[in-house]
Structures are given as structure tokens and as C-alpha cells.
Design a protein around this motif. Structure first.
Motif, PDB file in Angstrom:
ATOM      1  N   TYR A  65       0.792  -1.226   0.000  1.00 48.77           N
ATOM      2  CA  TYR A  65       0.000   0.000   0.000  1.00 48.77           C
ATOM      3  C   TYR A  65       0.833   1.290   0.000  1.00 48.77           C
ATOM      4  O   TYR A  65       0.464   2.253  -0.692  1.00 48.77           O
ATOM      5  CB  TYR A  65      -0.973   0.023   1.176  1.00 48.77           C
ATOM      6  N   PRO A  66       1.942   1.391   0.741  1.00 52.35           N
ATOM      7  CA  PRO A  66       2.715   2.642   0.698  1.00 52.35           C
ATOM      8  C   PRO A  66       3.129   3.036  -0.718  1.00 52.35           C
ATOM      9  O   PRO A  66       3.196   4.234  -1.035  1.00 52.35           O
ATOM     10  CB  PRO A  66       3.931   2.331   1.579  1.00 52.35           C
ATOM     11  N   LEU A  67       3.389   2.061  -1.582  1.00 51.94           N
ATOM     12  CA  LEU A  67       3.764   2.369  -2.958  1.00 51.94           C
ATOM     13  C   LEU A  67       2.577   2.948  -3.724  1.00 51.94           C
ATOM     14  O   LEU A  67       2.719   3.919  -4.479  1.00 51.94           O
ATOM     15  CB  LEU A  67       4.266   1.100  -3.657  1.00 51.94           C
ATOM     16  N   PHE A  68       1.391   2.361  -3.535  1.00 52.06           N
ATOM     17  CA  PHE A  68       0.207   2.871  -4.211  1.00 52.06           C
ATOM     18  C   PHE A  68      -0.137   4.280  -3.721  1.00 52.06           C
ATOM     19  O   PHE A  68      -0.525   5.147  -4.505  1.00 52.06           O
ATOM     20  CB  PHE A  68      -0.982   1.934  -3.972  1.00 52.06           C
ATOM     21  N   GLN A  69       0.017   4.490  -2.428  1.00 55.62           N
ATOM     22  CA  GLN A  69      -0.288   5.816  -1.873  1.00 55.62           C
ATOM     23  C   GLN A  69       0.679   6.862  -2.415  1.00 55.62           C
ATOM     24  O   GLN A  69       0.274   7.981  -2.740  1.00 55.62           O
ATOM     25  CB  GLN A  69      -0.220   5.765  -0.344  1.00 55.62           C
ATOM     26  N   GLN A  70       1.959   6.513  -2.535  1.00 56.00           N
ATOM     27  CA  GLN A  70       2.936   7.457  -3.077  1.00 56.00           C
ATOM     28  C   GLN A  70       2.601   7.793  -4.537  1.00 56.00           C
ATOM     29  O   GLN A  70       2.659   8.959  -4.945  1.00 56.00           O
ATOM     30  CB  GLN A  70       4.349   6.878  -2.995  1.00 56.00           C
ATOM     31  N   ALA A  71       2.248   6.773  -5.318  1.00 52.96           N
ATOM     32  CA  ALA A  71       1.905   7.007  -6.720  1.00 52.96           C
ATOM     33  C   ALA A  71       0.657   7.875  -6.838  1.00 52.96           C
ATOM     34  O   ALA A  71       0.549   8.708  -7.742  1.00 52.96           O
ATOM     35  CB  ALA A  71       1.694   5.673  -7.439  1.00 52.96           C
ATOM     36  N   TYR A  72      -0.277   7.697  -5.924  1.00 52.70           N
ATOM     37  CA  TYR A  72      -1.501   8.493  -5.946  1.00 52.70           C
ATOM     38  C   TYR A  72      -1.201   9.954  -5.622  1.00 52.70           C
ATOM     39  O   TYR A  72      -1.748  10.866  -6.238  1.00 52.70           O
ATOM     40  CB  TYR A  72      -2.488   7.921  -4.942  1.00 52.70           C
ATOM     41  N   ALA A  73      -0.297  10.189  -4.678  1.00 52.39           N
ATOM     42  CA  ALA A  73       0.096  11.555  -4.350  1.00 52.39           C
ATOM     43  C   ALA A  73       0.783  12.213  -5.544  1.00 52.39           C
ATOM     44  O   ALA A  73       0.536  13.374  -5.863  1.00 52.39           O
ATOM     45  CB  ALA A  73       1.025  11.556  -3.133  1.00 52.39           C
ATOM     46  N   GLU A  74       1.630  11.459  -6.235  1.00 52.98           N
ATOM     47  CA  GLU A  74       2.315  11.979  -7.410  1.00 52.98           C
ATOM     48  C   GLU A  74       1.329  12.343  -8.518  1.00 52.98           C
ATOM     49  O   GLU A  74       1.576  13.244  -9.321  1.00 52.98           O
ATOM     50  CB  GLU A  74       3.303  10.940  -7.954  1.00 52.98           C
ATOM     51  N   LEU A  75       0.212  11.631  -8.564  1.00 56.79           N
ATOM     52  CA  LEU A  75      -0.776  11.844  -9.610  1.00 56.79           C
ATOM     53  C   LEU A  75      -1.491  13.183  -9.469  1.00 56.79           C
ATOM     54  O   LEU A  75      -2.110  13.672 -10.406  1.00 56.79           O
ATOM     55  CB  LEU A  75      -1.791  10.693  -9.588  1.00 56.79           C
ATOM     56  N   GLY A  76      -1.365  13.794  -8.309  1.00 52.70           N
ATOM     57  CA  GLY A  76      -1.998  15.086  -8.100  1.00 52.70           C
ATOM     58  C   GLY A  76      -2.935  15.139  -6.914  1.00 52.70           C
ATOM     59  O   GLY A  76      -3.761  16.032  -6.808  1.00 52.70           O
ATOM     60  N   TYR A  77      -2.798  14.151  -5.997  1.00 51.29           N
ATOM     61  CA  TYR A  77      -3.650  14.101  -4.813  1.00 51.29           C
ATOM     62  C   TYR A  77      -2.787  14.021  -3.549  1.00 51.29           C
ATOM     63  O   TYR A  77      -2.813  13.015  -2.835  1.00 51.29           O
ATOM     64  CB  TYR A  77      -4.571  12.879  -4.865  1.00 51.29           C
ATOM     65  N   PRO A  78      -2.008  15.051  -3.255  1.00 53.24           N
ATOM     66  CA  PRO A  78      -1.106  14.975  -2.099  1.00 53.24           C
ATOM     67  C   PRO A  78      -1.833  14.809  -0.777  1.00 53.24           C
ATOM     68  O   PRO A  78      -1.252  14.315   0.187  1.00 53.24           O
ATOM     69  CB  PRO A  78      -0.352  16.316  -2.171  1.00 53.24           C
ATOM     70  N   ARG A  79      -3.096  15.234  -0.692  1.00 58.16           N
ATOM     71  CA  ARG A  79      -3.864  15.072   0.538  1.00 58.16           C
ATOM     72  C   ARG A  79      -4.894  13.945   0.422  1.00 58.16           C
ATOM     73  O   ARG A  79      -5.688  13.727   1.322  1.00 58.16           O
ATOM     74  CB  ARG A  79      -4.592  16.378   0.904  1.00 58.16           C
ATOM     75  N   GLY A  80      -4.882  13.256  -0.709  1.00 58.59           N
ATOM     76  CA  GLY A  80      -5.849  12.188  -0.922  1.00 58.59           C
ATOM     77  C   GLY A  80      -5.392  10.867  -0.341  1.00 58.59           C
ATOM     78  O   GLY A  80      -4.231  10.697   0.052  1.00 58.59           O
ATOM     79  N   HIS A  81      -6.305   9.923  -0.283  1.00 62.50           N
ATOM     80  CA  HIS A  81      -6.026   8.587   0.237  1.00 62.50           C
ATOM     81  C   HIS A  81      -6.443   7.579  -0.824  1.00 62.50           C
ATOM     82  O   HIS A  81      -7.624   7.471  -1.163  1.00 62.50           O
ATOM     83  CB  HIS A  81      -6.778   8.352   1.544  1.00 62.50           C
ATOM     84  N   PHE A  82      -5.474   6.845  -1.341  1.00 61.07           N
ATOM     85  CA  PHE A  82      -5.747   5.972  -2.471  1.00 61.07           C
ATOM     86  C   PHE A  82      -6.797   4.914  -2.141  1.00 61.07           C
ATOM     87  O   PHE A  82      -7.625   4.574  -2.996  1.00 61.07           O
ATOM     88  CB  PHE A  82      -4.469   5.295  -2.960  1.00 61.07           C
ATOM     89  N   ASN A  83      -6.782   4.386  -0.944  1.00 57.17           N
ATOM     90  CA  ASN A  83      -7.769   3.351  -0.628  1.00 57.17           C
ATOM     91  C   ASN A  83      -9.191   3.896  -0.720  1.00 57.17           C
ATOM     92  O   ASN A  83     -10.110   3.185  -1.130  1.00 57.17           O
ATOM     93  CB  ASN A  83      -7.521   2.774   0.763  1.00 57.17           C
ATOM     94  N   ASP A  84      -9.385   5.151  -0.345  1.00 58.13           N
ATOM     95  CA  ASP A  84     -10.712   5.763  -0.497  1.00 58.13           C
ATOM     96  C   ASP A  84     -11.119   5.794  -1.967  1.00 58.13           C
ATOM     97  O   ASP A  84     -12.268   5.505  -2.314  1.00 58.13           O
ATOM     98  CB  ASP A  84     -10.713   7.192   0.058  1.00 58.13           C
ATOM     99  N   ARG A  85     -10.175   6.186  -2.831  1.00 62.49           N
ATOM    100  CA  ARG A  85     -10.481   6.236  -4.265  1.00 62.49           C
ATOM    101  C   ARG A  85     -10.745   4.833  -4.807  1.00 62.49           C
ATOM    102  O   ARG A  85     -11.661   4.645  -5.629  1.00 62.49           O
ATOM    103  CB  ARG A  85      -9.320   6.879  -5.022  1.00 62.49           C
TER     104      ARG A  85
END
Length: 280
Positions: free
Chosen positions: A179-199
Motif C-alpha cells: 500500500y505505501p507504494l500505491f499511496q505514493q503514486a496516488y500523491a504523485e498523480l496530483g492528490y497529495p492530501r488524498g487517500h488511495f484506498n478511499d479512491r
């Protein structure tokens, strides 16, 4: 809607979950190296004014990485993670499954940008973490209409069977580990305050809401406008029914793969969703 496909919405989720990638083969273009920044969401979050900072909102569906696994073997940086991710996927679905169905080059970034786009009108096929399916869209003529042939669903059955063979709880466990890898990629995508699991949960719910047509949908070639004619017009089809054509890229895939395959994927996604929501 192109004929290159990704029966992998569940697989995209199996994949992104650490397991095989559902979201999916609808297209037949050879994937190019990932470029997530070029495919950032259509409406990326705007930076808040300096005078009014926005507080970080906690996740709706918090998920904790597997501490034990991380302690024994810390995850590498995202840019160096391909080898670890490929080995993890091979452990989950087998090396042959990985080689036959997935594109592991930059897999995490591919999975994240594709998952995010499945609920949008377009998911760029060059960024998908799956290989193209063989063959073309199968159609039958009914009067003046062309319908998706019942046999077309067979093209997607091997991957759907692979997804269904993976226990959702095992996929969820691997997802938590990575999960930390997915979260980092999600932040890079343009969601620095987002949570990938929510998406992810949001997209899964969106796919579960895809319609299940009782009759084979009618399709037609997409009109290609411009001075340069299309050299491969047969790879671009659209639904005649405007309600279906207005669906998101992910829901179109669900409809395109046939009702039986769609229901099998939905059953898997339901189990996977339960595992990632109740894993905390």
C-alpha cells in the motif's frame, strides 16, 4: 470505445491489490512506458490560498500496511519497486499469469492512474497494467444493426477465470503490504492530501453499479473526422444506445465483456471490497 480490452477490472484490482490488474483489454495498443503526470485527472485538486490552508482530511476507509512484512523487508522506493512488485504478483497469481496478462513495467503507477480513470470517460490504454487481448470485437448482424456477438465474451474468459481463482482476502493482504507504494503514486498523480484506498473503494462501488443489459448491445464504428483517414477503423466501436455510450470507461468495459463475465467480476470485487474496508 476501442476494441482493445481489459477484462481486468477485477484484475486491475487483483493486480492493484497486489493482484492482477479489471480494470482491463478493451484496447489493442501496445502499452508504452508509464507517464502518470501526462495522464493526470481532468480536474486535479487546486492548491488552496496561502491565507486559508486546507487541513488534511482523514481517510474514510483507513488501511494499515502489514507492519510485520515491512519490518522484515522494507519496501524499496517507488522508482525501484518493479522487481518486488513483480515477485509479489507472481506469488499471488503465478509467473505464467503475470507474463500472459500483465505489464509489470511501472506497474504501480500504471495501476493507480488506470484505477483513477476507470470512473472517468477515458482511461488511456498506453498506461494500463495489462496486456492486450487477442482477436477483434465479435459482432453479428441483426437487421440493420450490428450487435456484440455472444461469443465475444469468450475472449475475456481466461482472465476472468484467473481473477476468480484468487481469494479476495489474499489479494487484500498483498495490497496492504504494498500500500505505501500505491499511496505514493496516488500523491504523485496530483492528490497529495488524498487517500488511495478511499479512491479504490469509490471506483469499485462505481464498477459494481454498472448496468447488465439483458440483450446484446448494438455497436457501430466510431466516425473518425479529419483529413487523415483511420488506418485501422475496426478497432474503434461505440454503443448505439446513448445511455451506454455515456457510461464511464470502466462501466463500458463491464458491459462489453458480457453479462456472465461481468457478474463473476462483480462477485470478486464485492469480496475484495469487503476485505480492504474491514482490514483495519
Amino acid at each position: 470505445m476501442q476494441t482493445r480490452h481489459i477484462a481486468l477490472i477485477a484484475g486491475l484490482l487483483v493486480a492493484i491489490a497486489g493482484a492482477g490488474g479489471t480494470l482491463w483489454w478493451l484496447y489493442r495498443a501496445k502499452p508504452a512506458p508509464p507517464a502518470p503526470y501526462a495522464e493526470a485527472p481532468a480536474a486535479a485538486p487546486e492548491a488552496p490560498p496561502a491565507s486559508a490552508p486546507v487541513a488534511d482530511v482523514g481517510p474514510k476507509h483507513p488501511i494499515e500496511p502489514l507492519a510485520a512484512a515491512s519490518a522484515v523487508q522494507p519496501l524499496p522506493a517507488l522508482d525501484q519497486a518493479d522487481g518486488v512488485v513483480q515477485a509479489a504478483l507472481a506469488e499471488l497469481i503465478g509467473r505464467q499469469g503475470v507474463m500472459a496478462f500483465l505489464n509489470v513495467d511501472g506497474f504501480v503507477r500504471r495501476a493507480v492512474v488506470t484505477i483513477d480513470n476507470l470512473a472517468r470517460p477515458h482511461a488511456a490504454p498506453r498506461l494500463w497494467p495489462v496486456q492486450p487481448s487477442p482477436g477483434r470485437l465479435q459482432r453479428v448482424v441483426a437487421g440493420e444493426a450490428e450487435l456484440i456477438a455472444p461469443d465475444n465474451a469468450r475472449r475475456y474468459e481466461p482472465f476472468v477465470a484467473l481473477v476468480a481463482s484468487v481469494e479476495p482476502s489474499r489479494a487484500a493482504a498483498l495490497y496492504r503490504r504494498l500500500y505505501p507504494l500505491f499511496q505514493q503514486a496516488y500523491a504523485e498523480l496530483g492528490y497529495p492530501r488524498g487517500h488511495f484506498n478511499d479512491r479504490l473503494v469509490e471506483v469499485v462501488d462505481h464498477l459494481l453499479a454498472a448496468p447488465e443489459p439483458t440483450l446484446p448491445p448494438a455497436v457501430r464504428l466510431t466516425e473518425v473526422k479529419g483529413e487523415v483517414p483511420s488506418t485501422r477503423p475496426w478497432v474503434r466501436y461505440e454503443f448505439v444506445d446513448q445511455t451506454l455510450e455515456a457510461l464511464s470507461s470502466g462501466q463500458k468495459i463491464m458491459v462489453r465483456i458480457g453479462t456472465t463475465n461481468e457478474r463473476r467480476l462483480k462477485a470478486w470485487l464485492t469480496g475484495f471490497r469487503q476485505a480492504i474496508v474491514s482490514s483495519r
